[in-house]
Design an enzyme around this catalytic site. Structure first.
Site, PDB file in Angstrom:
ATOM      1  N   GLY A   1       0.675  -1.186  -0.070  1.00 45.54           N
ATOM      2  CA  GLY A   1       0.038   0.158   0.175  1.00 45.54           C
ATOM      3  C   GLY A   1       0.736   1.287   0.087  1.00 45.54           C
ATOM      4  O   GLY A   1       2.028   1.231   0.105  1.00 45.54           O
TER       5      GLY A   1
ATOM      6  N   ALA B   1      -2.661   0.062   7.247  1.00 45.69           N
ATOM      7  CA  ALA B   1      -4.004  -0.571   7.566  1.00 45.69           C
ATOM      8  C   ALA B   1      -5.037   0.485   6.999  1.00 45.69           C
ATOM      9  O   ALA B   1      -4.881   1.639   6.759  1.00 45.69           O
ATOM     10  CB  ALA B   1      -4.003  -0.789   9.075  1.00 45.69           C
TER      11      ALA B   1
ATOM     12  N   GLY C   1      -6.685  -5.048   3.463  1.00 48.72           N
ATOM     13  CA  GLY C   1      -6.910  -5.616   2.317  1.00 48.72           C
ATOM     14  C   GLY C   1      -7.551  -4.584   1.224  1.00 48.72           C
ATOM     15  O   GLY C   1      -7.975  -4.910   0.074  1.00 48.72           O
TER      16      GLY C   1
ATOM     17  N   GLY D   1      -5.925  -2.741  -0.904  1.00 46.14           N
ATOM     18  CA  GLY D   1      -4.943  -3.197  -2.084  1.00 46.14           C
ATOM     19  C   GLY D   1      -5.104  -4.664  -2.502  1.00 46.14           C
ATOM     20  O   GLY D   1      -4.362  -4.969  -3.134  1.00 46.14           O
TER      21      GLY D   1
ATOM     22  N   GLU E   1      -0.594 -10.636   3.669  1.00 45.12           N
ATOM     23  CA  GLU E   1      -0.150  -9.760   4.687  1.00 45.12           C
ATOM     24  C   GLU E   1      -0.276 -10.307   5.991  1.00 45.12           C
ATOM     25  O   GLU E   1       0.323 -10.107   6.944  1.00 45.12           O
ATOM     26  CB  GLU E   1      -1.022  -8.382   4.667  1.00 45.12           C
ATOM     27  CG  GLU E   1      -0.590  -7.471   3.415  1.00 45.12           C
ATOM     28  CD  GLU E   1      -1.553  -6.298   3.274  1.00 45.12           C
ATOM     29  OE1 GLU E   1      -1.243  -5.349   2.530  1.00 45.12           O
ATOM     30  OE2 GLU E   1      -2.740  -6.363   3.734  1.00 45.12           O
TER      31      GLU E   1
END
Ligand code: 5RP
Length: 241
Positions: A33, A90, A102, A104, A110
């Site tokens: 991210g 996050a 999530g 991304g 992760e």
């Protein structure tokens, strides 16, 4: 690929504070991210000056490419076995440091990487700090086989928890389904609020077609929250104190 990300003082402040946690010789998990990317850039800058002898496992192909292009040593997680520290972004962070991740679409890798680490530290800007999880959609990775049946089972499970919103298949701009690094699909659950994250996580994990959901419960040890003025603050989970 090695272009510096657009400067964001809050993300940069969190990333710089996280880089200070890194010790020479560490095995590190690198998140995915925009905030994790800032961390990778800052980490690579420090490693270029100090050496550090780091060994890194990445949580996505994109992060692996970025880190390697910046000179960091990236290896398969299985080569490293166990990690000292994982730094990741996050989408939401609650007061117990439970997370939604999530955004991304990388939450499966992760979570595997975070759970293979002595410590997971989240870096984020203030907009990610919430009183209750759920305003951000909850990503759920599902296998392509029978995904609509999985979607129906998720809907039924949400009804049972009185969370009745429809799971939506994540799509790219050209309308093609988004595919994760593992070749799976993502269903995004727009729930507005998640009063009982544990119950939701349990319900989702019982559905066979669900590979992993984006709830990270009891995994994150500390969150470093960057502010627009370039300062940062560390949050530690209230429940573990
Ligand atoms: C990717 C993630 C990211 O960490 C999360 O979406 C935050 O990203 P960003 O730092 O760009 O806001 O979970 O799957």
């Amino acid at each position: 690929m090695t272009d510096q990300p657009v400067f964001d003082p809050a993300k940069d402040a969190a990333a710089l504070a996280a880089v200070k946690l890194v010790q020479p010789g560490m095995k590190l998990g690198l998140g995915t991210g925009s905030t994790a990317n800032v961390f990778v850039h800052r980490l690579a800058e420090r490693a270029a000056v100090e050496g550090l002898a780091l060994r890194c496992a990445a949580t996505s192909k994109a992060t692996a490419e970025l880190a390697a292009s910046l000179g960091l040593r990236v290896e398969p997680l299985d080569e490293l076995g166990w990690l000292d520290l994982t730094i990741d972004g996050a989408d939401e962070v609650d007061p117990d440091l439970n997370l939604i991740k999530g955004g991304g679409g990388a939450h499966l890798r992760e979570k595997i990487v975070a759970c293979a680490s002595d410590r997971m530290v989240v870096i984020a800007d203030q907009s990610k700090v919430v009183e209750q999880l759920g305003a951000f959609h909850l990503p759920v990775e599902v296998v392509p086989f029978g995904w609509q049946v999985t979607q129906a089972l998720i809907r039924k499970g949400l009804d049972g928890l009185e969370l009745s919103q429809r799971p939506i298949l994540r799509r790219l701009r050209d309308d093609a389904p988004f595919l994760t690094d593992e070749g799976n699909l993502i269903l995004d659950l727009s729930l507005e609020a998640i009063p009982d994250p544990q119950a939701l996580a349990l319900m989702l994990s019982r559905i066979p077609g669900v590979v992993e959901h984006g709830l990270f419960l009891g995994i994150c040890e500390m969150a470093i929250i960057g502010r627009d003025d370039g300062s940062s603050v560390e949050l530690v989970a209230e429940v573990t104190q």
